[in-house]
Design an enzyme around this catalytic site. Structure first.
Site, PDB file in Angstrom:
ATOM      1  N   GLU A 150     -35.032  66.479 -52.094  1.00 51.88           N
ATOM      2  CA  GLU A 150     -36.208  66.547 -53.282  1.00 51.88           C
ATOM      3  C   GLU A 150     -35.575  67.792 -54.338  1.00 51.88           C
ATOM      4  OE1 GLU A 150     -40.333  66.736 -52.168  1.00 51.88           O
ATOM      5  OE2 GLU A 150     -40.316  64.426 -50.952  1.00 51.88           O
ATOM      6  N   GLU A 307     -39.528  57.796 -47.750  1.00 49.19           N
ATOM      7  CA  GLU A 307     -40.000  59.353 -47.214  1.00 49.19           C
ATOM      8  C   GLU A 307     -41.817  58.359 -47.679  1.00 49.19           C
ATOM      9  OE1 GLU A 307     -40.768  62.903 -47.254  1.00 49.19           O
ATOM     10  OE2 GLU A 307     -37.799  63.087 -47.958  1.00 49.19           O
TER      11      GLU A 307
END
Ligand code: GLA
Length: 676
Positions: A150, A307
């Site tokens: 991320e 995710e």
């Protein structure tokens, strides 16, 4: 296919066994089997374990883990661990930590915390990625590389300031060009030396996150930060590719995350992956739109759901659990919109630090007799059964909805005409009007080939990049339908206004001129009064936010404002241009208007809704090898009925055949295959 070694929808997720001891690992393996988990994303935050000091690398833990997983039938997505640097590095080389928007130098702590322009950080990261690639490139368990985690955030260090000046020199070539692009004669900002340029934070031009005195520098800083982080990714990418040429490489994106221009990033990613964490009140059509954006980043190529939580997050103010059936439903929503993996964060819940109350497949109780585990295992069985049927299937949408990060940055940084303008909301309004009517759309960037589509919708396209107006003209000329809205065509790529009348470069194709832009207070509204009935569209509709006061320069006026001093001025126009049509919606309309408007445009272009269904049913299809797979997702608690047409279709999950009316149980899913 992402990697032919595992020709099915990959199932599993982030796995952090380094937080546990051996007896627990054996239990994990037993339960992975029970849940049909075949992929573990490992080594996401292990830098301190693998490299306990500058001189020492220790891969023994990772060696054993990968072997153990492979023996158990679990493949791996191998992360590079560079999303959080070790404490020793921050102590020995303070430059690796960031400086924040208030100018404060950070100390060690947190994650996603490395200064992207620190040469020391970059060297260490590249070295680690290279070593991992060299060591594991031929391991049969390896399916995919996962760089860092991320990427995001800003940095205002001296290293970043120096790198910004280099970036600006490359972009503008001369200070003269930069001064023009930033309009620096305003407020006496002319720069005579590159070193006079400082980063725009609270010590200089900016406040409150997105407020700035100088749009030019703030816009370029955002582009630069996105590029700086992309360089970090590319350095690791190159280090991996030096050894491992055949394994795809990704990094996990965050949907509409504001900080990075993912269209630019996507060009350097072998496969897109992203993390999906909707809040309980996020509209499902917003999540759908985000999946579509992730699919659109690489022109329709399937992506990875990297995710999602099996049950709850820990980082929202209120972390409700997903209700029974919702995890499965949202997993299929991802698959329906192009995901070829279903992966969780996380496989086992940790016991310490801030994610100990984050959902996991294996919860703190440690056994399989939980609701969450049962639901995960059930989905695991279904994904096994689906095999490779859906892999690589594509969207067949004929409508493109345009989204652009530069445009968003420019809009968010713009001082005026209203603080209430939210680009995401305006894009979503148009997307949602199609979604609610079961009309498919792709999310596309400004570089996309528009000729793939019959209709292109560009809500609030404030910034027109070089060549884009000509591209729109060619598209419409050849028969395409183009829709844009208020506050479009205003500035060029440097956020400098195109003079000679709004909407600037789009004026010709739209056949209108906007003289003024009125901002409405939150409690105010105006009306879109239709000149005549058009399909379902007739009478008057509410509009608010901004009202462009436009004049027709050849466009036909379809509706006019209903009140205020500009009552009677056009609010909806259509311009015939070549074989096609260009529409201008001069204000922000209520949903009933948009649904009727887009239904009319779809019908005129021969685009049919996939099904007839009540609110609550989401429908979308993927196509492959002459087959279409129609997904019906019921987001309601109770059963709902949809009309799928006369052709017989087979549900991939139950083997039952259907035609005509089908009833989908509450939170249920059908994947109906048929001839395309
Ligand atoms: C992000 C991160 C994960 C984890 C989850 C928790 O997506 O990538 O490491 O922190 O959030 O929701």
């Amino acid at each position: 296919m992402i990697n032919e070694q595992l020709p099915k929808i990959w199932y599993g997720g982030d796995y952090n066994p380094e937080q546990w001891e051996a007896p627990v690992w054996a239990e994990d393996e037993r339960m992975f089997k029970l849940a049909g988990i075949d992929v573990a994303t490992i080594n996401v935050f292990n830098w301190a374990l693998i490299q306990p000091s500058e001189e020492v690398y220790d891969f023994s833990h990772l060696d054993a883990l990968i072997d153990r997983l492979y023996k158990n039938g679990t493949y791996v997505i191998l992360a590079t661990s560079t999303g959080a640097h070790p404490a020793w590095m921050a102590r020995r080389y303070p430059e690796v930590t960031r400086v924040d928007e208030k100018g404060r130098k950070r100390k060690f702590g947190g994650r996603h915390n490395s200064n992207p322009n620190s040469p020391v950080y970059r060297d260490f990261a590249a070295k680690l990625a290279g070593k991992l690639a060299e060591r594991y490139k031929d391991h049969p368990a390896l399916l995919c590389w996962h760089i860092s985690n991320e990427y995001g955030g800003h940095d205002y260090s001296e290293e970043s300031a120096a790198a910004f000046r280099v970036w600006l020199k490359e972009r503008y070539g001369s200070l003269d060009a930069l001064n023009k692009a930033w309009n620096t004669r305003f407020w006496s900002h002319t720069f005579y030396d590159w070193d006079e340029i400082v980063l725009p934070n609270e010590l200089s031009e900016e406040w409150d996150g997105n407020r700035t005195n100088f749009q030019g520098i703030s816009l370029d800083y955002r582009r630069f930060m996105s590029d700086s982080l992309l360089e970090c990714y590319l350095i690791e990418y190159a280090a991996i590719k030096e050894h491992s040429t055949n394994i795809p490489i990704t990094t996990n994106l965050m949907g509409f995350y504001p900080g990075l221009d993912y269209f630019k990033w996507a060009k350097h990613m072998d496969v897109i992956s992203w993390d999906n964490y909707p809040a309980l009140d996020t509209p499902v059509s917003f999540t759908a739109m985000t999946h579509d954006l992730m699919r659109g980043l690489k022109h329709g190529q399937p992506f990875m759901l990297m995710e999602q939580t099996p049950s709850q997050q820990n980082w929202m103010p209120y972390n409700s659990v997903k209700r029974p059936g919702v995890m499965r439903l949202w997993s299929y929503q991802a698959v329906a919109r192009g995901a070829d993996t279903v992966l969780f964060f996380q496989l086992r819940r940790s016991i310490g630090a801030c994610e100990k109350y984050h959902g996991a497949v294996i919860e703190h109780v440690g056994h399989e007799h939980t609701r969450v585990f049962r639901e995960c295992a059930e989905l695991g069985r279904e994904l096994e059964q689906l095999g490779d049927t859906l892999l690589d299937a594509r969207s067949a949408a004929e409508i493109g909805v345009l989204y652009d990060w530069d445009n968003r940055w420019a809009l968010e940084l713009s001082s005026g005409p209203t603080v209430a303008l939210d680009y995401m909301k305006e894009v979503h309004k148009y997307y949602d009007a199609l979604y609610q009517q079961n009309i498919e759309a792709d999310l596309i960037g400004v570089e996309e080939d528009l000729t793939k589509y019959k209709i292109v919708i560009a809500p609030v396209l404030y910034m027109i990049k070089p060549g884009f107006a000509e591209k729109v003209e060619a598209f419409v000329q050849a028969g395409g339908t183009f829709v844009t809205t208020f506050f479009s065509g205003i500035v060029n790529e440097n956020d400098l206004v195109t003079v000679g009348g709004y909407p600037g470069e789009l004026r010709k194709v739209l056949g209108i001129w906007a003289e003024e832009i009125d901002a409405l207070l939150p409690e105010m509204s105006n009306e879109i009064v239709m000149n005549k009935q058009w399909g379902e569209l007739g009478g008057a509709y509410k509009c608010n936010l901004l009202c462009d006061l436009i004049h027709s320069e050849g466009a036909e006026v379809l509706a006019q404002y209903g009140s205020d001093f500009y009552k009677g001025m056009p609010v909806l126009t259509v311009n015939s241009f070549g074989e096609g049509k260009a529409y201008y919606v001069a204000s922000s309309p209520e949903q009933a208007f948009l649904q009727g408007f887009l239904a009319n445009l779809s019908e005129e272009n021969g685009i049919k809704p996939l099904v007839r269904a009540p609110h609550g049913i989401e429908s979308v299809q993927r196509v492959k090898d002459g087959m279409s797979f129609l997904f019906l997702l019921n987001h309601h608690e109770g059963e709902l009925t949809a009309e799928i047409g006369a052709d017989e279709r087979t549900d991939l999950l139950t083997g039952e055949t259907h035609s005509g009316s089908v009833t989908i149980p509450g939170r249920g899913v059908m994947i109906l295959s048929g001839k395309n």
